[in-house]
Scaffold this active site. Structure first.
Site, mmCIF file in Angstrom:
data_model
loop_
_atom_site.group_PDB
_atom_site.id
_atom_site.type_symbol
_atom_site.label_atom_id
_atom_site.label_comp_id
_atom_site.label_asym_id
_atom_site.label_seq_id
_atom_site.Cartn_x
_atom_site.Cartn_y
_atom_site.Cartn_z
ATOM 1 N N GLY A 1 0.832 -1.196 0.000
ATOM 2 C CA GLY A 1 0.000 0.000 0.000
ATOM 3 C C GLY A 1 0.862 1.240 0.000
ATOM 4 O O GLY A 1 2.002 1.238 -0.481
ATOM 5 N N ARG A 2 0.331 2.319 0.588
ATOM 6 C CA ARG A 2 1.047 3.590 0.527
ATOM 7 C C ARG A 2 2.412 3.525 1.195
ATOM 8 O O ARG A 2 3.408 4.029 0.666
ATOM 9 C CB ARG A 2 0.194 4.686 1.161
ATOM 10 C CG ARG A 2 -0.967 5.126 0.275
ATOM 11 C CD ARG A 2 -1.867 6.116 0.950
ATOM 12 N NE ARG A 2 -2.596 5.523 2.074
ATOM 13 C CZ ARG A 2 -3.705 6.034 2.602
ATOM 14 N NH1 ARG A 2 -4.211 7.145 2.108
ATOM 15 N NH2 ARG A 2 -4.312 5.444 3.606
ATOM 16 N N ILE A 3 2.485 2.907 2.383
ATOM 17 C CA ILE A 3 3.764 2.867 3.097
ATOM 18 C C ILE A 3 4.728 1.905 2.415
ATOM 19 O O ILE A 3 5.921 2.199 2.272
ATOM 20 C CB ILE A 3 3.546 2.492 4.571
ATOM 21 C CG1 ILE A 3 2.656 3.536 5.258
ATOM 22 C CG2 ILE A 3 4.886 2.399 5.301
ATOM 23 C CD1 ILE A 3 2.232 3.175 6.670
ATOM 24 N N THR B 1 7.089 -2.521 11.155
ATOM 25 C CA THR B 1 6.468 -1.262 11.586
ATOM 26 C C THR B 1 4.960 -1.327 11.404
ATOM 27 O O THR B 1 4.301 -0.285 11.335
ATOM 28 C CB THR B 1 7.035 -0.054 10.802
ATOM 29 O OG1 THR B 1 6.867 -0.283 9.391
ATOM 30 C CG2 THR B 1 8.509 0.169 11.106
ATOM 31 N N SER B 2 4.394 -2.542 11.319
ATOM 32 C CA SER B 2 2.954 -2.687 11.075
ATOM 33 C C SER B 2 2.215 -2.866 12.393
ATOM 34 O O SER B 2 1.811 -1.887 13.027
ATOM 35 C CB SER B 2 2.688 -3.837 10.106
ATOM 36 O OG SER B 2 3.194 -5.066 10.605
ATOM 37 N N ARG B 3 2.054 -4.092 12.846
ATOM 38 C CA ARG B 3 1.477 -4.416 14.138
ATOM 39 C C ARG B 3 2.258 -5.588 14.724
ATOM 40 O O ARG B 3 2.688 -6.487 14.003
ATOM 41 C CB ARG B 3 -0.016 -4.778 14.010
ATOM 42 C CG ARG B 3 -0.923 -3.593 13.743
ATOM 43 C CD ARG B 3 -1.021 -2.681 14.958
ATOM 44 N NE ARG B 3 -1.917 -1.548 14.740
ATOM 45 C CZ ARG B 3 -1.508 -0.332 14.361
ATOM 46 N NH1 ARG B 3 -0.215 -0.118 14.146
ATOM 47 N NH2 ARG B 3 -2.373 0.640 14.204
ATOM 48 N N GLU C 1 2.208 -4.690 23.635
ATOM 49 C CA GLU C 1 2.821 -3.384 23.833
ATOM 50 C C GLU C 1 2.282 -2.802 25.133
ATOM 51 O O GLU C 1 1.074 -2.863 25.375
ATOM 52 C CB GLU C 1 2.486 -2.436 22.673
ATOM 53 C CG GLU C 1 3.221 -2.772 21.404
ATOM 54 C CD GLU C 1 3.002 -1.731 20.307
ATOM 55 O OE1 GLU C 1 2.438 -0.646 20.602
ATOM 56 O OE2 GLU C 1 3.383 -1.995 19.163
ATOM 57 N N HIS D 1 7.345 1.993 19.313
ATOM 58 C CA HIS D 1 6.217 2.388 18.463
ATOM 59 C C HIS D 1 6.266 3.880 18.138
ATOM 60 O O HIS D 1 5.359 4.654 18.463
ATOM 61 C CB HIS D 1 4.888 2.035 19.134
ATOM 62 C CG HIS D 1 3.752 1.897 18.160
ATOM 63 N ND1 HIS D 1 2.683 1.058 18.365
ATOM 64 C CD2 HIS D 1 3.505 2.497 16.960
ATOM 65 C CE1 HIS D 1 1.835 1.151 17.351
ATOM 66 N NE2 HIS D 1 2.322 2.012 16.480
ATOM 67 N N ALA E 1 6.963 5.128 14.859
ATOM 68 C CA ALA E 1 7.034 5.312 13.409
ATOM 69 C C ALA E 1 6.464 6.653 12.950
ATOM 70 O O ALA E 1 6.955 7.255 12.006
ATOM 71 C CB ALA E 1 6.328 4.171 12.688
#
Length: 335
Positions: A159-161, A240-242, A271, A290, A292
């Site tokens: 996607g965008r990232i 860097t997602s979940r 987390e 976390h 980002a």
């Protein structure tokens, strides 16, 4: 119809660019502590509110929505992700949910690429080495790591990232592979020199794997022992997602046993990560808390977007960025 100033609860202090707008337009209660409100306090604070502005740390489910009451008009999430919110339940009740998409694409990609480079060149290890007074001389074998330039980057989720990561990789002359569940037009990847491949091939061929997927039942533990075993012995995983996209027990074993070379995590499961987590005993695992989207400009824009969603919902207007737009076809939605 809301009589007087609408009542809202903001579950943590957000940047002033958004908070001022909320305070000016609403009777707002803001949770003052650095840590999120405990569940019992959160349930108490939202009672009778017309709108709530939440963070990923706040679980918005049927129990909470019941406590708020039927007058609730909007839930505005200060995040792109919304896995903390029971979207089907909010939709069933005709409550629009807003998020803050788009604004953090480039900032998140910056951090992901920074983690990739830091893990490859062992930056955190080098810093600890110096601070521990172990630096005695220049050495030909000291803290060797893989090159980034010319390496193969596998991007899971294009996607965008993910696409922003591919653009950064072009500047380092990297070969870029990607996998996405959506069928993307060939020109999307071609414009960035990126080639679509199956997910197993991506793990087998990549020197670096960067994760950019939403957390869903299908992506839970997408990175597991089997996929890690397919990777090169010097390969590095960046997440860097979940946190739950990675099976952390399997990752620990792979890092400990030399199955892969390293990992760099911005997100963990759970987390926050406890200081006694086994991953933190490993020199080849870099973990940050976390961050980002943690640039001043990005967090300010997120605050503006979250405030805009909150106020639009209270006024009965369509949210600028709505996660569940189908509510606007439901009776009672939007005011």
């Amino acid at each position: 119809m809301i009589v007087g100033r609408p009542r809202v609860f903001v579950s943590r202090r957000i940047p002033d660019e958004g908070l001022r707008v909320v305070l000016d337009g609403c009777d707002a209660s803001v949770w003052p502590d650095e840590l999120p409100p405990p569940r019992v306090e959160l349930l108490r604070a939202v009672e009778g509110c017309d709108g709530i502005l939440t963070l990923l740390t706040d679980r918005v489910d049927a129990e909470l929505l019941d406590r708020v009451g039927p007058q609730l008009r909007v839930v505005s999430n200060f995040a792109v992700g919304f896995d903390n919110i029971d979207i089907p339940e909010a939709t069933r009740r005709g409550i629009p949910v807003g998020n803050t998409p788009g604004v953090l694409t480039e900032t998140t990609a910056d951090l992901a690429f920074a983690l990739l480079m830091a893990a490859a060149r062992r930056i955190a290890e080098g810093d600890r080495y110096v601070r521990a007074d172990r630096w005695r001389t220049w050495g030909p074998l000291l803290l060797l790591g893989p090159d980034v330039h010319g390496a193969t980057l596998g991007i899971v989720g294009f996607g965008r990232i993910g696409q922003a990561m591919a653009r950064r990789a072009q500047g380092f002359g990297m070969t870029v592979l990607y996998h996405d569940v959506a069928s993307l037009p060939p020109e999307v990847g071609a414009s960035m020199g990126a080639t679509p491949v199956g997910i197993d091939e991506l793990f087998e061929r990549s020197d670096f794997v960067s994760l950019h997927v939403n957390l869903t039942p299908e992506t839970h533990h997408l990175v597991n022992a089997d996929r890690l075993s397919r990777m090169k012995s010097n390969a590095i995983v960046v997440n860097t997602s979940r946190g739950a996209v990675v099976d952390q027990a399997a990752l620990h074993a792979a890092l400990r046993d030399g199955v892969i070379g390293g990992a760099a995590l911005d997100v963990t499961d759970p987390e926050p990560m406890r200081a006694d987590d086994p991953l933190l005993t490993l020199e080849n695992c870099l973990v940050v808390p976390h961050i980002a989207s943690a640039s001043r400009a990005t967090r300010a824009k997120m605050a503006e977007m979250a405030a805009a969603n909150l106020l639009a919902g209270i006024r009965g207007e369509r949210l600028p960025t709505c996660v569940n737009p189908e509510v606007y076809g439901s009776s009672g939605a939007g005011g």
